[in-house]
Design an enzyme around this catalytic site. Sequence first.
Site, PDB file in Angstrom:
ATOM      1  N   ARG A  67       0.406  -1.011   0.046  1.00  0.00           N
ATOM      2  CA  ARG A  67       0.197  -0.057   0.244  1.00  0.00           C
ATOM      3  C   ARG A  67       0.954   1.383   0.367  1.00  0.00           C
ATOM      4  O   ARG A  67       0.373   2.259  -0.414  1.00  0.00           O
ATOM      5  CB  ARG A  67      -0.986  -0.252   1.077  1.00  0.00           C
ATOM      6  CG  ARG A  67      -2.287  -0.145   1.250  1.00  0.00           C
ATOM      7  CD  ARG A  67      -2.700  -0.717   2.796  1.00  0.00           C
ATOM      8  NE  ARG A  67      -1.971  -2.442   3.018  1.00  0.00           N
ATOM      9  CZ  ARG A  67      -2.137  -3.338   2.763  1.00  0.00           C
ATOM     10  NH1 ARG A  67      -3.133  -3.265   2.070  1.00  0.00           N
ATOM     11  NH2 ARG A  67      -1.156  -4.433   2.699  1.00  0.00           N
ATOM     12  N   THR A  68       2.034   1.218   0.944  1.00  0.00           N
ATOM     13  CA  THR A  68       2.415   2.055   1.383  1.00  0.00           C
ATOM     14  C   THR A  68       3.189   3.176  -0.220  1.00  0.00           C
ATOM     15  O   THR A  68       2.726   3.922  -0.709  1.00  0.00           O
ATOM     16  CB  THR A  68       2.872   2.870   2.361  1.00  0.00           C
ATOM     17  OG1 THR A  68       2.879   2.260   3.648  1.00  0.00           O
ATOM     18  CG2 THR A  68       3.808   4.378   2.706  1.00  0.00           C
ATOM     19  N   LYS A  97      26.054  -4.065   0.531  1.00  0.00           N
ATOM     20  CA  LYS A  97      28.267  -3.326   0.290  1.00  0.00           C
ATOM     21  C   LYS A  97      28.727  -2.866   2.154  1.00  0.00           C
ATOM     22  O   LYS A  97      29.621  -2.411   1.356  1.00  0.00           O
ATOM     23  CB  LYS A  97      28.060  -2.595  -1.113  1.00  0.00           C
ATOM     24  CG  LYS A  97      28.048  -3.693  -2.590  1.00  0.00           C
ATOM     25  CD  LYS A  97      28.888  -1.976  -3.460  1.00  0.00           C
ATOM     26  CE  LYS A  97      28.053  -3.439  -4.556  1.00  0.00           C
ATOM     27  NZ  LYS A  97      27.989  -2.526  -6.003  1.00  0.00           N
ATOM     28  N   ARG A 118      11.640   3.528   3.439  1.00  0.00           N
ATOM     29  CA  ARG A 118      10.842   3.204   4.975  1.00  0.00           C
ATOM     30  C   ARG A 118      11.812   2.170   4.609  1.00  0.00           C
ATOM     31  O   ARG A 118      13.059   1.750   4.519  1.00  0.00           O
ATOM     32  CB  ARG A 118       9.798   1.512   4.191  1.00  0.00           C
ATOM     33  CG  ARG A 118       9.956   0.621   5.026  1.00  0.00           C
ATOM     34  CD  ARG A 118       8.123   0.301   4.844  1.00  0.00           C
ATOM     35  NE  ARG A 118       7.002   1.093   5.079  1.00  0.00           N
ATOM     36  CZ  ARG A 118       5.720  -0.060   4.975  1.00  0.00           C
ATOM     37  NH1 ARG A 118       5.552  -1.288   4.963  1.00  0.00           N
ATOM     38  NH2 ARG A 118       5.018   0.866   5.422  1.00  0.00           N
ATOM     39  N   HIS A 146       4.223   6.073  12.129  1.00  0.00           N
ATOM     40  CA  HIS A 146       4.338   6.038  10.399  1.00  0.00           C
ATOM     41  C   HIS A 146       3.298   7.489  10.144  1.00  0.00           C
ATOM     42  O   HIS A 146       2.631   7.149   9.811  1.00  0.00           O
ATOM     43  CB  HIS A 146       3.358   4.928  10.297  1.00  0.00           C
ATOM     44  CG  HIS A 146       3.247   4.270   8.688  1.00  0.00           C
ATOM     45  ND1 HIS A 146       3.608   4.882   7.863  1.00  0.00           N
ATOM     46  CD2 HIS A 146       3.134   2.881   8.329  1.00  0.00           C
ATOM     47  CE1 HIS A 146       3.227   4.062   6.385  1.00  0.00           C
ATOM     48  NE2 HIS A 146       2.890   2.848   6.381  1.00  0.00           N
TER      49      HIS A 146
HETATM   50  C1  NCD Z   1       1.619  -1.359   8.609  1.00  0.00           C
HETATM   51  C2  NCD Z   1       3.625  -0.853   8.496  1.00  0.00           C
HETATM   52  O1  NCD Z   1       3.697  -1.066   8.022  1.00  0.00           O
HETATM   53  O2  NCD Z   1       3.445  -0.385   9.857  1.00  0.00           O
HETATM   54  N1  NCD Z   1       0.747  -1.091   7.380  1.00  0.00           N
HETATM   55  C3  NCD Z   1       0.825   0.503   5.817  1.00  0.00           C
HETATM   56  O3  NCD Z   1       1.646   0.777   5.803  1.00  0.00           O
HETATM   57  N2  NCD Z   1      -0.249   0.631   5.428  1.00  0.00           N
HETATM   58  C4  NCD Z   1       0.562  -1.854   9.402  1.00  0.00           C
HETATM   59  C5  NCD Z   1       1.618  -3.125   9.484  1.00  0.00           C
HETATM   60  O4  NCD Z   1       2.404  -3.389   8.848  1.00  0.00           O
HETATM   61  O5  NCD Z   1       0.671  -3.598   9.709  1.00  0.00           O
END
Ligand code: NCD
Length: 324
Positions: A67-68, A97, A118, A146
Amino acid sequence: MSGSNKAYEKGSMGRLKHVVEAQQFDRESMADIFTVACEMEQVVQHYGSNLLNRRVMATLFYEPSTRTRLSFESAMKRLGGDVVTTESAQEFSSAAKGETLEDTIRIVAGYSDVIVLRHFESGASKRAAAVSPVPIINAGDGPGQHPTQALLDIYTIEREIGRLDGISIAMVGDLANGRTVRSLCYLLSKFEDLHIYFVSPPVVRMGDDIKGYLTRHGIRFEEADDLTEVASKVDVIYQTRIQRERFGDRIRDYEEARGLYIIDAGVLKVMREHAIIMHPLPRVDEIVARDVDSDPRAAYFRQAHNGLYVRMALLRMLLIEGTA
Ligand code: NCD
């Protein structure tokens, strides 16, 4: 966590500089973002715009995501921009590396106008923002935060319930390792007269740092263990996945935690008519799909779609001066 470092706050022109932690937002900046997000819904309906033509967004993902990453990439493309991307950056980037995160950011910043990061370490986005000449967006830093998820969560609550002040919300599941609930608590603390219920297995209770923050900001919260009782009282149930990847070899703890709090027909039965069920997704076994998905109170797919509009708004505000 400090809200005082200028690099992480809105710039002097009212311009958003980086998105690294939820504490950097207040009600006013959230309202600004949501106004732009609403416009973005129109933009998507009209097949996008060229506002970010020739701008390049880099997505640098050291942890899995569907999703993200895709919603950010779609957001950039719907605004006419381009995307360069590394998924599985831990394996496929120069990190393999031994390159430091800081060096990677310095390099990628030369190839792009904004970096969506991320990472598996809490605080990684802050480190990145400290060296980056281009905006950094925290798309999840380990068990840390997040913030863009929390913004879309607040946007969703506002759209679905109509207000934030005075609501009651149950956060359910892995509250120790879930970064979405942590960021959401920081944003909720900007509103008045809230009541938060934390419903979690004992091994994954909400951290003391967040509880302390809520106390200092006058937010009422309590820990509860009867999901059905809590579900009958709240406006929002925010369900989360037990974060298997954060347990390491503590398999017993994981097994103990999973499956303890599940949303099923029994929970639906006691929920208030106007209440909603949210989940950042992915879900594993904490929502019984067959019972819940077709209920109009299941808001999690609408919530995920809202992520596109909120991320479009953030990209526009980060990349175009004077739109904050
Ligand atoms: C969440 C995350 O990555 O923290 N997912 C997301 O970005 N929608 C929740 C999760 O991974 O459980």
